[in-house]
Design a protein around this motif. Structure first.
Motif, short mmCIF file in Angstrom:
data_model
loop_
_atom_site.label_atom_id
_atom_site.label_comp_id
_atom_site.label_asym_id
_atom_site.label_seq_id
_atom_site.Cartn_x
_atom_site.Cartn_y
_atom_site.Cartn_z
N LEU A 160 0.83 -1.21 0.00
CA LEU A 160 0.00 0.00 0.00
C LEU A 160 0.86 1.25 0.00
CD1 LEU A 160 -2.87 1.12 0.10
CD2 LEU A 160 -2.75 1.02 2.58
N ILE A 161 1.90 1.28 0.80
CA ILE A 161 2.80 2.44 0.84
C ILE A 161 3.51 2.61 -0.51
CG2 ILE A 161 4.94 3.30 1.88
CD1 ILE A 161 3.90 2.14 4.55
N SER A 162 3.93 1.49 -1.10
CA SER A 162 4.58 1.56 -2.42
C SER A 162 3.61 2.09 -3.47
CB SER A 162 5.07 0.18 -2.85
OG SER A 162 6.06 -0.29 -1.99
N TRP A 163 2.38 1.61 -3.43
CA TRP A 163 1.36 2.07 -4.38
C TRP A 163 1.11 3.57 -4.22
CZ3 TRP A 163 -3.81 3.71 -3.52
CH2 TRP A 163 -4.55 3.87 -4.68
N LEU A 164 0.96 4.05 -2.98
CA LEU A 164 0.75 5.47 -2.74
C LEU A 164 1.96 6.29 -3.19
CD1 LEU A 164 -1.04 5.47 0.73
CD2 LEU A 164 -1.98 6.20 -1.46
N GLY A 165 3.16 5.78 -2.93
CA GLY A 165 4.37 6.46 -3.38
C GLY A 165 4.42 6.59 -4.89
N CYS A 166 4.05 5.54 -5.59
CA CYS A 166 4.01 5.58 -7.06
C CYS A 166 2.96 6.57 -7.55
CB CYS A 166 3.73 4.20 -7.63
SG CYS A 166 5.12 3.08 -7.51
N LEU A 167 1.83 6.61 -6.89
CA LEU A 167 0.78 7.57 -7.26
C LEU A 167 1.26 9.01 -7.10
CD1 LEU A 167 -2.57 6.06 -6.18
CD2 LEU A 167 -2.41 7.94 -7.76
N VAL A 168 1.90 9.30 -5.97
CA VAL A 168 2.41 10.66 -5.72
C VAL A 168 3.48 11.00 -6.75
CG1 VAL A 168 3.74 12.05 -4.09
CG2 VAL A 168 1.82 10.68 -3.28
N TRP A 169 4.40 10.08 -7.02
CA TRP A 169 5.44 10.33 -8.00
C TRP A 169 4.84 10.56 -9.39
CZ3 TRP A 169 6.86 7.93 -12.53
CH2 TRP A 169 8.02 8.41 -13.11
N SER A 170 3.85 9.75 -9.76
CA SER A 170 3.20 9.90 -11.07
C SER A 170 2.54 11.26 -11.21
CB SER A 170 2.15 8.81 -11.30
OG SER A 170 2.73 7.55 -11.30
N PHE A 171 1.85 11.70 -10.17
CA PHE A 171 1.20 13.01 -10.20
C PHE A 171 2.25 14.10 -10.34
CE2 PHE A 171 -0.39 16.82 -8.07
CZ PHE A 171 -1.49 17.06 -8.85
N TRP A 172 3.33 14.02 -9.58
CA TRP A 172 4.39 15.02 -9.64
C TRP A 172 5.00 15.04 -11.04
CZ3 TRP A 172 9.62 13.85 -10.47
CH2 TRP A 172 10.47 14.95 -10.38
N TRP A 173 5.27 13.87 -11.62
CA TRP A 173 5.86 13.80 -12.95
C TRP A 173 4.91 14.38 -13.99
CZ3 TRP A 173 4.38 11.39 -17.48
CH2 TRP A 173 5.33 11.39 -18.50
N PHE A 174 3.63 14.00 -13.96
CA PHE A 174 2.64 14.50 -14.90
C PHE A 174 2.53 16.02 -14.81
CE2 PHE A 174 -1.68 15.76 -16.05
CZ PHE A 174 -1.78 15.22 -17.33
N GLU A 175 2.47 16.52 -13.60
CA GLU A 175 2.35 17.96 -13.41
C GLU A 175 3.57 18.69 -13.97
OE1 GLU A 175 2.38 19.60 -9.35
OE2 GLU A 175 0.47 20.48 -9.92
N GLY A 176 4.73 18.14 -13.76
CA GLY A 176 5.96 18.75 -14.28
C GLY A 176 6.04 18.72 -15.79
N GLN A 177 5.50 17.68 -16.41
CA GLN A 177 5.57 17.53 -17.85
C GLN A 177 4.47 18.28 -18.60
OE1 GLN A 177 7.92 15.78 -19.74
NE2 GLN A 177 9.00 15.80 -17.80
#
Length: 178
Positions: A10-27
């Protein structure tokens, strides 16, 4: 042990979600509405003089295009019926361009305009071949007949009256040209 494994998953999944959002927002989620200074030296238009000419400066894949596409198609069709000639610049490839732009002749941005501030934007020449307008379609991320900065320019030129808006400060939704 099973609870720990589920917790780590669950923590890994949430971490991936946060990273994906950050990456998408930056791109993709950038502030495109920015101050811009348009200034263009008078250059020969894309076609021989005789008609009002409009150059659509368009960058494929620009997030600002979406708010202008429907207006661009409508405006191009309406004014072409009145004798206005249209060309496109910016993206040399027609991939990712609206159908209305794909049909237009491609015109390379002249070397004198090396500091063109971005796209979508437009350049307009009067029937004598004198540059009359350079700048954005509108002041915001969306353009319509009501918010268009260029529609009054084209109508004025078609009526035979002069226009000279080749230097302006504005805030518009623009992407850098590649």
């Amino acid at each position: 042990m099973r609870r720990i494994l589920v917790g780590l998953l669950l923590i890994s999944w949430l971490g991936c979600l946060v990273w994906s959002f950050w990456w998408f927002e930056g791109q993709y989620v950038k502030a495109f509405e920015r101050p811009a200074y348009f200034s263009a030296e008078n250059v020969a238009p894309p076609f021989p003089s005789g008609e009002v000419q409009v150059l659509h400066v368009w960058q494929a894949g620009c997030a600002c295009n979406g708010g202008h596409e429907a207006y661009l198609v409508n405006m191009t069709e309406r004014f072409a019926q009145q004798g206005v000639k249209f060309a496109r610049a910016g993206s040399a490839s027609s991939d990712g361009l609206p159908e209305a732009l794909k049909k237009l002749d491609y015109w390379s941005i002249p070397a004198q305009w090396v500091n063109w501030p971005g796209a979508p934007a437009v350049a307009i020449w009067d029937a004598s071949g004198k540059l009359a307008y350079v700048g954005p379609y509108s002041d915001g991320a969306h353009c319509s007949r009501d918010s268009s900065l260029i529609e009054p320019v084209i109508k004025t030129l078609l009526a035979g009256r002069p226009v000279n808006i080749v230097t302006q400060d504005t805030v518009a939704c623009l992407c850098d040209l590649e």
